[in-house]
Write a protein that holds these residues in place. Structure first.
Motif, mmCIF file in Angstrom:
data_model
loop_
_atom_site.group_PDB
_atom_site.id
_atom_site.type_symbol
_atom_site.label_atom_id
_atom_site.label_comp_id
_atom_site.label_asym_id
_atom_site.label_seq_id
_atom_site.Cartn_x
_atom_site.Cartn_y
_atom_site.Cartn_z
ATOM 1 N N LYS A 150 0.922 -1.099 -0.069
ATOM 2 C CA LYS A 150 -0.015 0.002 -0.006
ATOM 3 C C LYS A 150 0.754 1.202 0.045
ATOM 4 O O LYS A 150 1.889 1.396 0.779
ATOM 5 C CB LYS A 150 -0.932 -0.112 1.311
ATOM 6 N N THR A 151 0.359 2.519 -0.506
ATOM 7 C CA THR A 151 1.007 3.543 -0.677
ATOM 8 C C THR A 151 1.024 4.332 0.693
ATOM 9 O O THR A 151 -0.225 4.381 1.108
ATOM 10 C CB THR A 151 0.424 4.558 -1.984
ATOM 11 N N SER A 152 2.079 4.683 0.993
ATOM 12 C CA SER A 152 2.085 5.362 2.443
ATOM 13 C C SER A 152 2.029 6.875 2.282
ATOM 14 O O SER A 152 1.457 7.594 3.031
ATOM 15 C CB SER A 152 3.228 5.340 3.122
ATOM 16 N N LEU A 153 2.325 7.584 1.160
ATOM 17 C CA LEU A 153 2.638 8.926 0.820
ATOM 18 C C LEU A 153 2.518 9.286 -0.548
ATOM 19 O O LEU A 153 3.157 8.334 -1.241
ATOM 20 C CB LEU A 153 4.006 9.525 1.532
ATOM 21 N N TYR A 154 1.707 10.137 -1.037
ATOM 22 C CA TYR A 154 1.621 10.731 -2.379
ATOM 23 C C TYR A 154 2.474 12.063 -2.500
ATOM 24 O O TYR A 154 2.162 12.902 -1.757
ATOM 25 C CB TYR A 154 0.205 11.065 -2.851
ATOM 26 N N LEU A 155 3.121 12.079 -3.373
ATOM 27 C CA LEU A 155 3.937 13.436 -3.656
ATOM 28 C C LEU A 155 3.060 14.241 -4.741
ATOM 29 O O LEU A 155 2.923 13.291 -5.842
ATOM 30 C CB LEU A 155 5.221 12.998 -3.927
ATOM 31 N N ILE A 156 2.732 15.219 -4.735
ATOM 32 C CA ILE A 156 2.097 15.976 -5.502
ATOM 33 C C ILE A 156 3.025 17.157 -6.369
ATOM 34 O O ILE A 156 3.819 17.694 -5.764
ATOM 35 C CB ILE A 156 0.955 16.869 -4.844
ATOM 36 N N PHE A 157 2.971 16.676 -7.691
ATOM 37 C CA PHE A 157 4.025 17.542 -8.409
ATOM 38 C C PHE A 157 3.270 18.620 -9.288
ATOM 39 O O PHE A 157 2.092 18.325 -9.645
ATOM 40 C CB PHE A 157 5.033 16.615 -9.404
ATOM 41 N N GLN A 158 3.653 19.736 -9.702
ATOM 42 C CA GLN A 158 3.080 20.651 -10.620
ATOM 43 C C GLN A 158 2.695 19.810 -11.781
ATOM 44 O O GLN A 158 3.285 19.059 -12.264
ATOM 45 C CB GLN A 158 4.053 21.609 -10.777
ATOM 46 N N SER A 159 1.749 20.049 -12.651
ATOM 47 C CA SER A 159 1.156 19.194 -13.638
ATOM 48 C C SER A 159 2.222 19.266 -14.747
ATOM 49 O O SER A 159 2.681 20.310 -15.161
ATOM 50 C CB SER A 159 -0.104 19.920 -14.248
ATOM 51 N N LEU A 160 2.578 18.123 -15.026
ATOM 52 C CA LEU A 160 3.739 17.840 -15.852
ATOM 53 C C LEU A 160 3.346 17.425 -17.277
ATOM 54 O O LEU A 160 2.328 17.081 -17.673
ATOM 55 C CB LEU A 160 4.526 16.556 -15.528
#
Length: 160
Positions: A150-160
């Motif tokens: 399971k994913t523990s953390l999502y990193l949000i990036f500027q729309s690529l």
């Protein structure tokens, strides 16, 4: 007498060769799990990154974990000492700007086997974005790590 000596020698060699335990090698994911980090864009959709480079500070300075191409997620080993946090650094290019994220947790140790030793599970995960470029924000996932599924953390990036 020759047969008796042969029987004793054969018995001794058989005993010697059978002295290995089944759990001498740590297999099948019984060790300390790594943290799974996935990536999203600012629209909230999971995204594939062309490349992602990761470094981790395990207490004696940054250790470069290298880069991955066409990544949707990345597994990152956390500290296994008694430290309550791990500093993780993310870059989109090898020499690019670096985001610094502090991951806080509590650990719980579980004995697995003589071959594996002690396994650490991480609980009460929380994260803090220290340096925001190129990662613009964080989204929590599962707040404990007991396996790598399971994913523990999502990193949000500027729309690529």
């Amino acid at each position: 007498m020759k047969y008796f000596t042969f029987l004793i020698l054969t018995g001794f060699l058989s005993m010697l060769m059978s002295c290995g335990g089944d759990d001498d090698i740590c297999e099948s994911g019984e060790g300390t799990p790594r943290m799974k980090v996935s990536f999203k864009n600012t629209d909230g959709k999971e995204t594939v990154l062309d490349s992602i480079y990761v470094a981790v500070d395990y207490g004696s300075g940054k250790v470069q974990l290298g880069g991955t191409n066409n990544a949707t997620s990345r597994l990152i080993p956390l500290r296994v000492d008694d430290s309550p946090s791990t500093d993780v650094y993310f870059r989109l290019t090898n020499m690019g700007q670096e985001s610094h994220i502090k991951i806080n947790y509590t650990t719980k140790s579980t004995y697995v086997s003589p071959g594996c030793g002690v396994k650490k599970n991480y609980e009460n995960l929380s994260s803090e974005l220290i340096t925001p470029t190129p990662v613009v924000s964080l989204e929590p996932g599962q707040n404990f790590i007991d396996n790598e599924d399971k994913t523990s953390l999502y990193l949000i990036f500027q729309s690529l």
